[in-house]
Design an enzyme around this catalytic site. Structure first.
Site, PDB file in Angstrom:
ATOM      1  N   ASN A  90     -22.950 -13.536  44.206  1.00  0.00           N
ATOM      2  CA  ASN A  90     -23.141 -12.301  45.455  1.00  0.00           C
ATOM      3  C   ASN A  90     -21.896 -12.408  46.333  1.00  0.00           C
ATOM      4  O   ASN A  90     -20.882 -13.592  46.100  1.00  0.00           O
ATOM      5  CB  ASN A  90     -24.455 -12.413  46.090  1.00  0.00           C
ATOM      6  CG  ASN A  90     -24.458 -13.777  46.724  1.00  0.00           C
ATOM      7  OD1 ASN A  90     -23.974 -14.307  47.664  1.00  0.00           O
ATOM      8  ND2 ASN A  90     -25.744 -14.431  46.492  1.00  0.00           N
ATOM      9  N   ASP A  92     -37.964 -20.226  44.596  1.00  0.00           N
ATOM     10  CA  ASP A  92     -37.766 -19.761  45.724  1.00  0.00           C
ATOM     11  C   ASP A  92     -37.630 -20.807  46.836  1.00  0.00           C
ATOM     12  O   ASP A  92     -38.640 -21.529  47.094  1.00  0.00           O
ATOM     13  CB  ASP A  92     -39.007 -18.775  46.253  1.00  0.00           C
ATOM     14  CG  ASP A  92     -39.034 -18.194  47.418  1.00  0.00           C
ATOM     15  OD1 ASP A  92     -38.411 -18.630  48.287  1.00  0.00           O
ATOM     16  OD2 ASP A  92     -39.455 -16.842  47.401  1.00  0.00           O
ATOM     17  N   LYS A 119     -41.016 -10.404  55.131  1.00  0.00           N
ATOM     18  CA  LYS A 119     -40.458 -11.745  54.448  1.00  0.00           C
ATOM     19  C   LYS A 119     -41.172 -12.918  55.089  1.00  0.00           C
ATOM     20  O   LYS A 119     -41.400 -13.965  54.349  1.00  0.00           O
ATOM     21  CB  LYS A 119     -38.945 -11.775  54.305  1.00  0.00           C
ATOM     22  CG  LYS A 119     -38.413 -12.822  53.685  1.00  0.00           C
ATOM     23  CD  LYS A 119     -36.765 -12.654  53.461  1.00  0.00           C
ATOM     24  CE  LYS A 119     -36.437 -13.890  52.668  1.00  0.00           C
ATOM     25  NZ  LYS A 119     -34.738 -13.514  52.387  1.00  0.00           N
TER      26      LYS A 119
END
Length: 411
Positions: A216, A312, A345
């Site tokens: 990214n 995660d 989130k």
């Protein structure tokens, strides 16, 4: 004489090693307690030949810890907890033997073990024969300890119990009190001193084949700035960085990684920690089954890439348990409905705070020098004006420090 106002309410773990100077440790305890310091003591086997456990207990009004293998102490206190509940560890007297064991990283008795296990500052007051102090081995051990951040007061010149004269006398109790006060006064300007922090930064690169990867646009500028800001306030920072073009920030221990799985492993290896700031832009997916050779065009169209979900990291660090950092901060880089997505989130991941920002094309956030963020906590949202990323980092670090100050006062 130093200003002793910084001593009130502080907690000192005093390690008393074996040497005739151990008698001064009793006066040191009394002087510290007069100034509002809570003192716990670890008495070595050799130290107990010079001062009695009963004397130390009477002055500290607390248990005197002596045995690494005491089942009672290990079940109720534990050497790890004992080493970290203090604000400062003081070794007085610090004998040549104990300094050598500290330098070697040994854990062969309770004193050496708490000194090895602690994440708090350590002050030593050396005391030994002049020849022992001047010996190359002792000087090398002391230099090594000081390079690791161990602080020292003394030794002084004077006549010793062995009737020799020279450096080796333990500093006087009030000299040690002054040194302790100086450390705490300095820490007043470094409110995160004694805290351990993990910061993640930059992108991750998830390989497709030996030459290609999924990534990214994260530059790592914000994460690196946060690591530097926390270190400036005194925290011991481990920065886990994905591939960036940035120099390592001063005062931080840096672990360079490439993939999300490597980043998670590095974060877990850095535990326990008080603070975790997950600023990295971790790839959500990786290729399932990376080829060992470069993929070639064969005229049959692009290859099908099967993706699998990455671990995660934020949710893992936020998971309840003994190793969970006291404060976990996540980042939410969004391109629309920033506050709504970021608030959801925070609840979904289980972290304490979320720093949300808009990374839509045209904002210049990715790779740029400025950022516009919202700090989302359980008690509400703070929307900060657009600032340089260094300024955002400084403001976030101050908020972290304020959080721990309030938490300490609440206790």
């Amino acid at each position: 004489m130093a200003d002793h106002a910084s001593l009130a309410g502080k907690r000192v773990l005093l390690v008393i090693a074996g040497g005739i100077a151990a008698y001064k440790s009793l006066e040191l305890i009394r002087r510290l307690r007069e100034r509002g310091v809570t003192v716990r003591a670890v008495l070595t086997e050799a130290g107990a030949r010079f001062v009695t456990p009963l004397s130390v207990q009477a002055l500290t009004e607390d248990t005197v810890y002596r045995d690494l293998w005491s089942l009672t102490d290990e079940s109720e206190m534990g050497h790890i907890r004992l080493s970290r509940e203090a604000d400062l560890l003081v070794v007085a007297p610090a004998t040549a033997n104990l300094l050598a064991r500290m330098a070697a990283g040994m854990a062969d008795d309770l004193a050496a073990t708490v000194l090895l296990a602690t994440d708090k500052p350590v002050l030593v007051a050396p005391a030994m024969n002049v020849r022992m102090w001047q010996h190359a081995a002792t000087q090398a051990n002391m230099a090594l300890l000081e390079s690791r951040g161990v602080l020292r007061v003394g030794p002084n010149d004077g006549v010793m119990a062995c009737n020799e004269f020279g450096p080796g006398r333990m500093a006087e109790p009030m000299e040690i009190v002054d040194a302790i006060a100086g450390i705490f006064a300095q820490d007043a300007h470094r409110p995160l001193a004694g805290r351990r922090a993990i910061v993640t930064s930059g992108p991750t690169h998830e390989p497709i084949d030996p030459v290609r990867y999924i990534a990214n646009r994260s530059s790592g500028k914000q994460g690196h700035a946060i690591a530097a800001a926390l270190a400036k306030l005194g925290a011991a920072v481990t920065l886990v960085s994905g591939p960036t073009r940035l120099p390592d920030p001063a005062g931080c221990s840096v672990v360079h990684i490439e993939t999300a799985r490597e980043m998670l492993a590095a974060c877990e290896a850095a535990l326990p920690a008080d603070i975790a700031v997950c600023a990295a832009a971790v790839a959500d997916w990786r290729v399932d089954g990376v080829g060992d050779r470069k993929l070639k065009k064969d005229g049959g169209g692009p290859p099908a890439l099967a993706l699998t979900e990455n671990p995660d990291i934020l949710a893992t660090l936020s998971r309840p348990g003994d190793r969970r950092p006291a404060l976990v901060v996540g980042f939410a880089a969004e391109t629309g409905d920033v506050l709504a997505y970021a608030t959801a989130k925070r609840a979904r991941k289980g972290c304490d705070w979320i720093v949300a920002n808009d990374v839509s094309p045209g904002t210049g956030t990715f790779g740029g020098g400025d950022n516009t963020v919202h700090l989302i906590r359980a008690d509400g949202v703070e929307s900060w004006p657009t600032m340089a990323k260094d300024a955002v980092a400084a403001r976030l670090a101050e908020a972290v420090a304020e959080h721990f100050i309030k938490d300490f006062k609440a206790k």
